[in-house]
Write an enzyme that holds these catalytic residues in place. Sequence first.
Site, short mmCIF file in Angstrom:
data_model
loop_
_atom_site.label_atom_id
_atom_site.label_comp_id
_atom_site.label_asym_id
_atom_site.label_seq_id
_atom_site.Cartn_x
_atom_site.Cartn_y
_atom_site.Cartn_z
N GLU A 134 -20.10 -1.27 44.64
CA GLU A 134 -20.97 -1.89 43.64
C GLU A 134 -21.91 -2.88 44.33
OE1 GLU A 134 -17.54 -3.94 41.35
OE2 GLU A 134 -19.20 -5.35 41.34
N CYS A 188 -14.82 -1.58 40.62
CA CYS A 188 -13.90 -1.56 41.78
C CYS A 188 -13.15 -0.24 41.97
CB CYS A 188 -12.90 -2.69 41.67
SG CYS A 188 -13.65 -4.32 41.63
N THR A 213 -11.17 -9.55 30.34
CA THR A 213 -10.83 -9.22 31.74
C THR A 213 -9.35 -8.92 31.97
OG1 THR A 213 -10.69 -11.54 32.28
CG2 THR A 213 -12.77 -10.46 32.78
N HIS A 271 -4.63 -2.42 42.20
CA HIS A 271 -5.86 -3.15 42.45
C HIS A 271 -5.54 -4.65 42.37
CE1 HIS A 271 -9.92 -4.48 42.53
NE2 HIS A 271 -9.87 -4.97 41.31
N LYS A 330 -2.12 -12.63 41.81
CA LYS A 330 -1.19 -12.75 40.68
C LYS A 330 -1.12 -11.48 39.82
CE LYS A 330 -2.63 -15.01 37.11
NZ LYS A 330 -3.13 -16.01 36.15
N ASN A 357 -10.72 -10.45 47.02
CA ASN A 357 -10.85 -9.16 46.34
C ASN A 357 -12.01 -8.39 46.97
OD1 ASN A 357 -11.09 -7.00 44.64
ND2 ASN A 357 -11.57 -8.19 42.80
N SER A 398 -13.70 -2.19 36.46
CA SER A 398 -14.15 -2.67 35.17
C SER A 398 -15.07 -1.66 34.52
CB SER A 398 -14.88 -4.00 35.34
OG SER A 398 -13.96 -4.98 35.73
#
Lengths: 135, 360
Positions: free
Chosen positions: B91, B123, B213, B246, B251, B278, B308
């Site tokens: 991206e 992603c 999200t 991913h 977390k 990331n 996303s």
Amino acid sequence: MKYSIPKFWRRKEGYYQIILTKCRECGKVAFFTYVRCPYCGSSNVELVKSCGRGVVEEFTISYNRVEEGEEYLPKIIAIVRLNEGVRVVGELVDIDLSEVKEGVEVEAVLRRFSSDDPHGLIYYGLKFAPVIKGA
Amino acid sequence: MFRVLCVPRPESLTGIVGWGVYIPRQRVKADEIASLWGFEKTLPKALWIEEKAVASVDEDTVTMGWYAAKVAIERGNVDPELIGAVFVGTESKPYAVKPSATIIADALGISKKKLSTDMEFACRAGGEGIRLAIALVASGTIKYGLAIGSDTAQASPGDVLELTASSGAAAYLIGPAEESVAQFEGVVTYVTDTPDFWRREGSKYPTHGEIFTGEPAYFHHIMSAVKMLFDELGLAPSDFDYAVFHQPNGKFPLQVGKKLGFPKEKILPGIVTPWIGNTYNGSALIGLAKVLEQAKPGDRILVATFGSGAGSDAFSIVVRDGIGERVGRGPKVEDLLKRKKYVSYAQYAKSRRLYIRNIG
Ligand SMILES: [Zn+2]
């Protein structure tokens, strides 16, 4: 800095790969492409790709300010002796000025040379970086 | 609904022949970004992000993807002329119009007779590239396919995304199962239209849909894809030795794994984001490489990407003989994690061109 787009395109293979001339008569290898061996003059030669590995033999640090190329400064320009035995000149990246010395093992990596910002072409080519441990 | 057991799944005809990863050398500490932009001191720890990788000024999606792909080809010991497809999931294309895949392919001496394209799905485009390569190899259309995930992820300075958005790449050379060291057992994909994260044409930085999200995006899509995979293959978390998800932060993968029934011990070996950030299209695929580099023949690995917009690909992969020898043919993820140089926010800003210069 503006590059000539046709010139870059014609020389693309030489920017993307390290091409060597190997002589089938005397066995010597020379950097870039020749129709005759620069050592013995034989035309019995073949083009081969370098593995891209070598060691730093000499280097200098360039602070030469090229218009619109300031973000790449300072540049370390090195003479690298390739594993095939020939010497080539290239930019050294991913190394601190204090770490550069003779004998550092390097490999060829594809990087941006320059870009005609904001609308023009981006020019890619090989530079040298220290070999990543394990590689 | 009855499953047909006697017909092999097409993906099982294919496997991973080679893989490679690239992580840039520079790191910036998450604490420094958080402190600069006035985030609560506890935020990096709450997200489990310690530092992130920063590409140099002369690095981008093409150069990082090139390195990862070069290592993948070397690991596979395959003639680049036999590679019939090159897909780049990203991206952060250097050009809005002009493929990154053709630059990488030409620079690697890959056959001109090939499919080649850049793919965008936030992603997870790299994961879709692997699925396409699997399909092309399984159908006999091509012998080998190269799928690359590479990003110099953008985040608006001061946005919470800036703590994690980083740079890196992974590449997978997909080929016949019998030449591979890790065979695909099953693959499924789950996608929907979800407004969790986007970047408009001409916008420099992405925007996120706040409450979308977490649950409706990351968790819903990964869990749906993984449950579909479990149903189709008749497998459960206890059948897997490793689970890679991913990793938008450190977390989320632990949380989604727990919800699916995986113990932490099966997830931690594939975690990379706390130390490199990331890497977007590299994220799950670098995690998978790290697991391949410690797995033994017979081990079963679950991989679930997420992108996303939104979607997830879930892969079940079984490690084959010869994995150890192939690991040794290139730099490991551990080597790239150790190779680092800390830089200031100012150096990071220069490297990622977060300033405006009077040029052009
Ligand atoms: Zn000669």
